[in-house]
Scaffold this motif. Structure first.
Motif, PDB file in Angstrom:
ATOM      1  N   PRO A 104      49.326  37.898  48.517  1.00  0.00           N
ATOM      2  CA  PRO A 104      47.883  37.619  48.379  1.00  0.00           C
ATOM      3  C   PRO A 104      46.991  38.724  48.935  1.00  0.00           C
ATOM      4  CG  PRO A 104      48.923  36.076  49.905  1.00  0.00           C
ATOM      5  CD  PRO A 104      50.012  36.913  49.344  1.00  0.00           C
ATOM      6  N   TYR A 105      47.574  39.719  49.611  1.00  0.00           N
ATOM      7  CA  TYR A 105      46.754  40.769  50.224  1.00  0.00           C
ATOM      8  C   TYR A 105      46.809  42.087  49.458  1.00  0.00           C
ATOM      9  CZ  TYR A 105      47.005  37.492  54.090  1.00  0.00           C
ATOM     10  OH  TYR A 105      46.938  36.363  54.846  1.00  0.00           O
ATOM     11  N   THR A 106      47.859  42.276  48.647  1.00  0.00           N
ATOM     12  CA  THR A 106      48.009  43.569  47.982  1.00  0.00           C
ATOM     13  C   THR A 106      47.164  43.644  46.715  1.00  0.00           C
ATOM     14  OG1 THR A 106      49.950  42.743  46.818  1.00  0.00           O
ATOM     15  CG2 THR A 106      50.351  43.986  48.827  1.00  0.00           C
ATOM     16  N   GLY A 107      47.055  44.857  46.171  1.00  0.00           N
ATOM     17  CA  GLY A 107      46.199  45.082  45.008  1.00  0.00           C
ATOM     18  C   GLY A 107      46.837  44.663  43.693  1.00  0.00           C
ATOM     19  N   LYS A 108      46.275  45.171  42.630  1.00  0.00           N
ATOM     20  CA  LYS A 108      46.644  44.765  41.281  1.00  0.00           C
ATOM     21  C   LYS A 108      48.140  44.931  40.983  1.00  0.00           C
ATOM     22  CE  LYS A 108      44.757  43.684  37.133  1.00  0.00           C
ATOM     23  NZ  LYS A 108      45.746  42.625  37.047  1.00  0.00           N
ATOM     24  N   PHE A 109      48.750  45.996  41.534  1.00  0.00           N
ATOM     25  CA  PHE A 109      50.141  46.233  41.205  1.00  0.00           C
ATOM     26  C   PHE A 109      51.095  45.860  42.337  1.00  0.00           C
ATOM     27  CE2 PHE A 109      48.037  48.807  38.046  1.00  0.00           C
ATOM     28  CZ  PHE A 109      48.713  48.396  36.914  1.00  0.00           C
ATOM     29  N   GLY A 110      50.543  45.246  43.385  1.00  0.00           N
ATOM     30  CA  GLY A 110      51.393  44.738  44.453  1.00  0.00           C
ATOM     31  C   GLY A 110      52.050  45.808  45.293  1.00  0.00           C
ATOM     32  N   LEU A 111      51.438  46.996  45.360  1.00  0.00           N
ATOM     33  CA  LEU A 111      52.035  48.047  46.188  1.00  0.00           C
ATOM     34  C   LEU A 111      51.714  47.806  47.661  1.00  0.00           C
ATOM     35  CD1 LEU A 111      51.120  51.072  43.904  1.00  0.00           C
ATOM     36  CD2 LEU A 111      53.285  49.827  44.035  1.00  0.00           C
TER      37      LEU A 111
END
Lengths: 253, 335
Positions: A104-111
């Motif tokens: 829930p904290y990472t950006g669009k691509f989950g990096l």
């Protein structure tokens, strides 16, 4: 206002109500355990509070907001979940599983950022699973998996942690460690905990409040001391053969 | 470490694509020298027959093979993620056959349509058929938790669709089904630049759509409940995944007929090569790998019994089906 407020909540599947008219609240730093016989509705209640199934009536409020109308991401930042279902995760390493907590904290691509990684390593250290980081999640023991999933829930940095029988696969050492970590973190962070437990002795030790459930309704909500008196446990579980000795927390055959 | 590995796999796959591309352009019933192939690509020998062979036949066909192969392997990747099943794929789940059925119906019952209308209708029909078959598979998956059983259902759906297709074809006029007959076996022959343009647009859009889902895809690998608990909008995610995988499988089927096993074999090989489970790494690698795999299969299909062409499905099945058996044995060993 408490962090979690359950108000006259009834829940179940399709048209069958499993547990009805539940009301209680949980504050940050507080551990509330659900106890009761098999099939009394503990898991159904847990699945409802964590929005895996819809409630039939009543309200579940998290920080004053209805959990069912919160955005997925917003809810996931407030609430972490550990189920008896040990997850699939084929081909993933343990670190990758823990890092899902940062979703829930990472950006669009989950990096993952450096900070995200730090949080994951710290969570793994707390759960004593740092050495498993590069192992495959499907190739470790049930008990190890449970601790990896706890690390994942910790990495999620929630205000509320919901645990369904979290200690069932752990040996006695890790049962104690698991609950110690939980108790310490819950007070220190602080976050609220709602857990169902089968081990009554542990429930007695760890809980601030116990919700006793019987036959699809809440039978008693009280402190552990008040619940474990006057033969109530025998009555709650319908024990007729043998006896639960409340003073020593022992089962007497 | 891991990053270097991923990068080198990408480079190797890209090199394979380029190498196979030239192989496909140069080798065939007419041999095109490498120098002439380059000349044709840059448009320096427009008056030779090599130019026509390269630019009108072989090059568009090879480009089609790359994009269709990429699309197919991504369709497989999406379905495998969706069903948490490493041997799910558009062909085994009957989705390609569903598309085949509706396109066959179109060929037979609307044979006199204007070509330009038929072109669009073919894609729409394929999509409808893929979607219907996918719908049936989803209905079955609600009732069945066992993955092996789900695949059996998919295979049965495929058989039903094929049976109906055969039935319709039997009663059609010979003239209407000349094209159809080649097409139902799967073939890349006769792909034009126009085809390439249309299929590339659809497949690339769907592929980028899938890439945009790589974050929820990685969470979904842990199971639905956990994905939901970390904030995945499961309903929207599943709908998107169904649409993307159907669209990919349907587009490929519309242009090349049902092509088997690419969707299973390629993602499996790519997972093994990259040693990664991260969708953001796997999705582009699957696409490129699928392109290389289809180029290779099309090359074999064209060349091995030249001048007779094999259907591409014959070749993909020959290479792909053993991979499925291998996956099953590996899983049994681990369990």
């Amino acid at each position: 206002m408490s962090l979690l407020e359950i108000k006259k909540c009834s829940c179940g599947y399709e048209n069958k109500t499993v547990i009805s008219d539940v009301s209680f609240s949980v504050d940050k730093g507080e551990i509330v355990t659900l106890i009761g016989p098999n099939g009394c509705g503990k898991t159904t209640l847990i699945k409802t509070v964590s929005t895996l199934i819809n409630n039939m009536s009543g309200e579940v409020l998290l920080d004053g907001k209805n959990v069912f109308s919160m955005k997925e991401n917003e809810r996931a930042r407030c609430m972490a979940l550990l189920l008896t279902d040990k997850g699939q995760g084929e081909g993933s390493t343990c670190f990758e599983v823990v890092s899902m907590g940062r979703y829930p904290y990472t950006g669009k691509f989950g990096l993952l950022s450096k900070e995200d990684k730090e949080i994951c390593y710290e969570a793994m250290r707390l759960c004593d699973v740092s050495d498993l980081a590069e192992r495959y999640f499907t190739q470790i023991s049930d008990g190890q998996r449970q601790r990896i999933l706890l690390a994942r829930a910790i990495a999620q940095k929630p205000d509320l942690m919901i645990l369904d029988e979290p200690t069932s696969f752990l040996d006695v050492k890790y049962k104690l460690e698991f609950l110690n970590i939980l108790k310490e973190l819950a007070k220190k962070t602080p976050f609220a905990v709602v857990a169902s437990l089968h081990e009554l002795d542990l429930a007695y030790q760890v809980s601030d409040k116990i919700v006793a459930i019987k036959d699809g309704r809440v039978d008693r909500i009280a402190s552990p001391k008040e619940v474990f008196t006057g033969g109530y446990i025998d009555e709650l579980f319908g024990i007729t053969k043998g006896h639960f000795e409340e003073e020593s927390l022992k089962i007497i055959l | 470490m891991k990053k270097n590995r991923t990068l080198s796999i990408y480079i190797v796959l890209l090199m394979a694509v380029i190498l196979l591309l030239f192989l496909n352009i140069c080798v065939g019933s007419v041999k095109v020298p490498f120098s002439e192939a380059i000349m044709s690509l840059v448009g320096k020998n427009k008056d030779t027959s090599f130019y026509d062979i390269v630019m009108l036949i072989r090059f568009p066909r090879a480009v089609g093979a790359i994009v269709l192969g990429g699309g197919l392997s991504l369709a497989g990747f999406a379905l495998q993620s969706f069903f948490h099943n490493p041997i799910a794929g558009p062909y085994l789940l009957g989705i390609s056959s569903g598309a085949k059925l509706t396109v066959a119906l179109l060929f037979v019952f609307a044979a006199n349509m204007v070509p330009s209308a038929a072109y669009g209708a073919k894609i729409i029909c394929a999509f409808l058929g893929a979607f219907l078959a996918m719908g049936f598979v989803l209905l079955c998956s609600k009732k069945i938790n066992n993955m092996a059983m789900l695949l059996v259902c998919g295979i049965m759906i495929g058989y039903i669709c094929s049976a109906v297709t055969d039935f319709v074809v039997t009663f059609a006029k010979e003239a209407d089904i000349v094209n159809l007959h080649n097409w139902t076996k799967g073939s890349l022959s006769g792909l034009t630049w126009m085809d390439d343009l249309v299929l590339s647009v659809i497949i690339l859009v769907a592929s980028f759509g899938l890439l945009a889902l790589s974050k929820p895809l990685s969470a979904y690998a842990m199971g639905e409940n956990y994905a939901k608990s970390v904030g995945v909008n499961i309903k929207r995610f599943r709908v998107m995944l169904v649409i993307i995988s159907s669209l990919l499988a349907a587009t490929v089927t519309a242009f090349a007929g049902p092509v088997s096993f690419v969707g299973i074999a390629v993602p499996h090989i790519v997972r093994g090569l990259t040693k990664s489970t991260k969708p953001i790494v796997l999705i582009p690698a699957c696409f490129i790998g699928g392109g290389a795999f289809c180029l290779l299969c099309d090359f074999v299909a064209r060349v091995i019994l030249s001048p007779v062409e094999l259907s591409i499905s014959t070749v993909t099945a020959f290479f792909g089906a053993p991979v499925v058996i291998y996956i099953l044995i590996q899983r049994r060993k681990r369990a």
